[in-house]
Design an enzyme around this catalytic site. Structure first.
Site, mmCIF file in Angstrom:
data_model
loop_
_atom_site.group_PDB
_atom_site.id
_atom_site.type_symbol
_atom_site.label_atom_id
_atom_site.label_comp_id
_atom_site.label_asym_id
_atom_site.label_seq_id
_atom_site.Cartn_x
_atom_site.Cartn_y
_atom_site.Cartn_z
ATOM 1 N N CYS A 106 -1.281 3.548 -2.292
ATOM 2 C CA CYS A 106 -2.261 3.065 -1.108
ATOM 3 C C CYS A 106 -2.560 3.902 -0.147
ATOM 4 O O CYS A 106 -3.045 4.894 -0.024
ATOM 5 C CB CYS A 106 -1.592 1.275 -1.109
ATOM 6 S SG CYS A 106 -3.028 0.455 -0.262
ATOM 7 N N HIS A 194 -1.357 -1.430 -5.931
ATOM 8 C CA HIS A 194 0.483 -1.257 -5.889
ATOM 9 C C HIS A 194 0.962 -1.515 -7.021
ATOM 10 O O HIS A 194 1.115 -2.616 -7.723
ATOM 11 C CB HIS A 194 0.734 -2.488 -4.829
ATOM 12 C CG HIS A 194 0.349 -2.183 -3.400
ATOM 13 N ND1 HIS A 194 1.264 -1.502 -2.460
ATOM 14 C CD2 HIS A 194 -0.597 -2.442 -2.568
ATOM 15 C CE1 HIS A 194 0.813 -1.171 -1.268
ATOM 16 N NE2 HIS A 194 -0.232 -2.117 -1.542
ATOM 17 N N GLU A 196 4.081 -1.281 -7.823
ATOM 18 C CA GLU A 196 5.257 -1.802 -7.600
ATOM 19 C C GLU A 196 5.386 -3.367 -7.856
ATOM 20 O O GLU A 196 6.351 -3.937 -7.837
ATOM 21 C CB GLU A 196 5.930 -1.226 -6.465
ATOM 22 C CG GLU A 196 5.426 -1.882 -5.264
ATOM 23 C CD GLU A 196 3.999 -1.129 -4.663
ATOM 24 O OE1 GLU A 196 3.363 -0.312 -5.631
ATOM 25 O OE2 GLU A 196 3.955 -0.813 -3.391
#
Ligand code: XMP
Length: 537
Positions: A106, A194, A196
């Site tokens: 990002c 993202h 994660e």
């Protein structure tokens, strides 16, 4: 309570503490440079789930971190900033001279673009939520084994309108051509979304590809390797000294005690200050495990009366916390002084306590005075022994399993240092503690019995200072109200109320009202954090 020092009142949750590993023979590692994203710790957890060691360091400490960590790959986190904003965080150029692979997530991707000739523009509107991406057939190692299309989680204001020199687009969405970019020759990558967060499908695989396939890290960060390296390190550090450790009944201090005991045996002296505000049977369970099962030296101090006397009539939650914190330190300190040759204070401090997101705007407001580290060792003139400074809670649980600690303790929900005192929403009395312990016990046993306990992050009961009318048999009652709270969460920073089955809740409520004298009404808390907090006080 998971760490002895959680009580101490140092305002501000957001701080940056650096620790650099010393004397520790770590496996291959990844450096995560933090630009202030709320997800930075999640990146670390996801990387560690692939049994690859990683550390988070603030972006402006990159040079030193690289020197000491010698990472095999670097991840640039997201950020609330825009690269064009005045004072936006940008890393030192040397990050890009290490020759190791880089993954920008990002904002991290926009940093790559900003520094290397790409173009970042504000999007017409903030893109937040799910998006479907399509991968190009480029043979990118970052995307190896991933399907052609999948859903990802976006959260950004700016986006890339032209990639930096040398980069190729390898994935796009309908609106955005550069959702993943790659410079294969330098092994630099950027992803707009993202990976994660759990809402990103295949995010974990993408991170695995980066750390294992691209960066070449061996997957040797395992509980076994940690225990072996740590016990050796503790032996070296401590030498012939004595170590004191405050047990709390929580996961972290219990696992720390067993690990340190593995390393130095009877040089470890555990002290358990029982303030009388624990869950039902908790004190006995700690004694049984520590003393009987692991044969660890343990001193239990029953300080119920002292705590109750000082808390009498106190209703303000912060005041309760301060009283309990201070008494705890006093009692602990007095007992610790009796240990001859003590030089070390063992603690179950975790990684999230040590490293927090970089704050660009100064310390955040203290919402509740906890999660704080500091104070006690200075007062006692002891050195800190914190074997879990590098670990997340789920990793400590894995270590606990490996060490043979009973699942009932290893999987235990977090419990606040001030205990039931902050779940009694009024002054604390022995009768209220007893009542709440019984209610909590029924709720928790039912959760365990139905297999729901492990699906919730935390579950407990709260005693309100409210009586209401009820009817039992032919009699009118005017009794107490308790609230049940169960939440799901990843780290306690945000939480959602657990969608427990209605029939289950009904059965728990029946048991509580029938079995606990003094309760005639049970409510279930359906608020999330934020805006509510997990605890009521
Ligand atoms: P809140 O209520 O802030 O709680 O949403 C987040 C997590 O912190 C725990 N908690 C505490 N832990 N001392 C502690 O050691 C405290 O004073 C304290 N207050 C809250 C809470 O149980 C949850 O896990």
């Amino acid at each position: 309570m998971d760490s002895l020092l959680f009580f101490l009142d140092v305002p501000g949750r957001i701080f940056t503490v650096l620790f650099f590993r010393q004397n520790m023979n770590h496996p291959d590692s990844i450096l995560i440079l933090d630009f202030g994203s709320q997800y930075t710790q999640l990146i670390a957890r996801r990387v560690r789930e692939h049994q690859v060691y990683c550390e988070i360091h603030p972006f402006n400490q990159a040079v030193r971190a690289i020197e000491i960590l010698k990472p095999k790959g670097i991840i640039l986190s997201g950020s609330p900033f825009s690269v064009y904003q005045e004072g936006s965080p940008l890393p030192d150029q040397s990050v890009f001279e290490t020759g190791v692979p880089v993954l920008g997530i990002c904002y991290g991707m926009q940093v790559l673009a900003h520094l290397f000739g790409g173009k970042v523009d504000p999007a017409a509107r903030r893109e937040f939520g799910k998006a479907r991406i399509t991968l190009k057939k480029t043979g990118s190692r970052l995307l190896s084994g991933l399907p052609d299309q999948f859903q990802v989680w976006m959260s950004h204001g700016d986006h890339l309108t032209a990639p930096p020199a040398g980069f190729l687009p390898v994935a796009s969405t309908e609106n955005a051509p550069y959702v993943i970019i790659e410079d294969p020759s330098r092994k630099w990558y950027g992803v707009q979304f993202h990976p994660e967060v759990v809402h990103s499908e295949f995010g974990s695989d993408l991170l695995r590809n980066f750390v294992v396939e691209v960066s070449g890290c061996r997957q040797d960060w395992t509980p076994e390797s940690f225990i072996q390296t740590k016990t050796e390190e503790i032996r070296r550090q401590v030498g012939q000294d004595q170590v004191i450790l405050g047990l709390s009944g929580g996961v972290d201090s219990t696992v720390a005690a067993v690990l340190i005991h593995e390393a130095i045996g009877d040089q470890l002296n555990c002290i358990f200050v029982d303030h009388g505000l624990l869950r039902k049977n908790e004190a006995e369970e700690v004694e049984r495990t520590i003393r009987d099962q692991f044969k660890i030296k343990l001193k239990v101090i029953n300080a119920h009366d002292l705590f109750l006397t000082e808390l009498a009539g106190v209703t303000d939650p912060e005041k309760k916390r301060k009283i309990i914190g201070k008494l705890f330190v006093d009692v602990f300190d007095a007992e610790a002084k009796k240990v001859q040759g003590a030089r070390w204070l063992g603690q179950g401090t975790l990684y999230p306590d040590v490293i927090e997101s970089v704050s660009f705007k100064g310390p955040s407001v203290t919402i509740k005075s906890h999660h704080n580290v500091g104070g006690l060792p200075e007062k006692m003139n002891l050195k800190l022994l914190e074997p879990f400074r590098e670990l997340f809670k789920d990793e400590v649980r894995l270590i606990g399993n490996q060490l043979g600690i009973p699942a009932g303790i290893v999987q235990r929900h977090p419990f606040p240092g001030p205990g039931l005192a902050i779940r009694i929403i009024s002054d604390v009395t022995p009768e209220k503690i007893r009542l709440l312990q019984e209610v909590d016990h029924i709720f928790i046993s039912e959760l365990r019995g139905k297999g729901f306990y492990d699906q919730t992050w935390q579950a407990f009961a709260v005693l309100l200072p409210i009586q209401s009318v009820g009817v039992m048999g032919d009699e009118r009652t005017y009794e107490n109200t308790v609230v049940l709270r169960a939440v799901t969460s990843v780290d306690g920073m945000t939480a959602d109320w657990a969608k427990l089955d209605y029939n289950f809740l009904g059965a728990v409520s029946n048991r509580i009202i029938n079995e606990v004298k003094g309760v005639n009404r049970v409510a279930y808390d359906i608020s999330s954090k934020p805006p509510a907090t997990i605890e009521w006080e």
